[in-house]
Design a protein around this motif. Structure first.
Motif, short mmCIF file in Angstrom:
data_model
loop_
_atom_site.label_atom_id
_atom_site.label_comp_id
_atom_site.label_asym_id
_atom_site.label_seq_id
_atom_site.Cartn_x
_atom_site.Cartn_y
_atom_site.Cartn_z
N TYR A 171 0.83 -1.21 0.00
CA TYR A 171 0.00 0.00 0.00
C TYR A 171 0.87 1.26 0.00
O TYR A 171 0.62 2.20 -0.77
CB TYR A 171 -0.93 0.01 1.21
N THR A 174 2.42 2.01 -3.34
CA THR A 174 1.47 2.59 -4.30
C THR A 174 1.29 4.09 -4.10
O THR A 174 0.89 4.80 -5.02
CB THR A 174 0.08 1.91 -4.22
N GLN A 175 1.60 4.57 -2.89
CA GLN A 175 1.43 6.00 -2.58
C GLN A 175 2.68 6.82 -2.88
O GLN A 175 2.61 8.04 -2.97
CB GLN A 175 1.07 6.18 -1.09
N LYS A 180 6.56 3.88 -12.68
CA LYS A 180 5.62 2.77 -12.75
C LYS A 180 6.34 1.42 -12.83
O LYS A 180 5.92 0.45 -12.21
CB LYS A 180 4.69 2.93 -13.94
N LYS A 183 7.82 0.68 -9.38
CA LYS A 183 6.71 0.42 -8.46
C LYS A 183 6.13 -0.98 -8.70
O LYS A 183 5.90 -1.74 -7.76
CB LYS A 183 5.63 1.49 -8.65
N SER A 184 5.92 -1.33 -9.97
CA SER A 184 5.36 -2.64 -10.33
C SER A 184 6.31 -3.76 -9.91
O SER A 184 5.87 -4.81 -9.43
CB SER A 184 5.10 -2.71 -11.83
N ILE A 187 6.20 -4.18 -6.04
CA ILE A 187 4.93 -4.82 -5.66
C ILE A 187 4.95 -6.30 -6.01
O ILE A 187 4.51 -7.14 -5.22
CB ILE A 187 3.74 -4.10 -6.32
#
Length: 242
Positions: A171, A174-175, A180, A183-184, A187
């Protein structure tokens, strides 16, 4: 999540202003907290439903089939991997990851906010796991254990804390203002780690698959609840008037 909460709060304020000439400005937040509590209770009802079926033949059959399937893949290489992963999901593993994340967050944001948030999520997850284990009192599988264990079986502490800790980290990622692709990637790694920690407990013979499912559900409940409350607190501090 924050945008959704802001929309809910604005709508609540609009409705209250229509039906009430004057009302406490805290009332929309209180109502939203009640809604969050209802979601929390609903999630725990799902957890309780699963718990009530622990002794059913159907669940026992699924537990047995899934356990046999996972154990059939035992090999020296997989055993090393899952022992390593299960250690990452244990006390020292969290101590290292937790310390690194906290220092990183402070270095970037110059604030201990995220450190305190993760602390609270972990305390809630660990405390409730200990309590649930004692209440449900389910014994470990009788299969061969490849690692030593001392506590009871349901819900899995490893699965529950993995979902709570790494789920909350997902979470936070994602903030954060990251590319991208990066981030991907982060995650994806965290999701793989959550799944691997859960599977490792079945592979090592110390948990039933239903223990893992129960741990994931309970951990996710705390993640969602804490995300809602933390965002509400942030919005409340900034309010006038949202």
């Amino acid at each position: 999540m924050r945008k959704t909460l802001i929309t809910i709060l604005k709508e609540l304020k609009r409705i209250l202003s229509v039906y009430l000439e004057k009302y406490d400005q805290k009332l929309p937040y209180i109502i939203t907290c009640i809604i969050a509590l209802i979601i929390f209770i609903g999630g725990f009802n799902l957890f309780i439903e699963l718990t009530e079926h622990l002794k059913s033949e159907t669940l026992a059959t699924y537990d047995s089939r899934i356990s046999d399937l996972v154990v059939n893949y035992r090999s020296p290489g997989w055993t090393k991997y899952f022992v390593f992963v299960t250690n990452v999901g244990d006390t020292w593993g969290y101590a290292i990851v937790f310390t690194l994340c906290s220092l990183l967050f402070y270095w970037i944001f110059k604030s201990w906010k995220y450190f305190l948030q993760i602390c609270l999520v972990m305390v809630l997850a660990l405390g409730s796991n200990i309590l649930l284990k004692k209440i449900i009192n389910r014994a470990r599988p009788e299969a061969e254990h490849l690692v030593s264990v001392e506590t009871l079986s349901y819900p899995s502490g490893h699965a529950m804390t993995a979902m709570a800790f790494y789920g909350f980290l997902i979470y936070l990622v994602t903030q954060f203002p990251l590319r991208k692709t990066l981030k991907s990637l982060i995650i994806a790694v965290l999701v793989l780690l959550i799944l691997s920690i859960g599977i490792s407990r079945i592979y090592l013979g110390v948990h039933f698959p239903s223990d893992i499912a129960g741990g994931y559900i309970a951990g996710l409940i705390w993640v969602v609840f804490c995300i809602i409350i933390f965002n509400l607190m942030t919005i409340f501090k900034r309010d006038p008037t949202i």
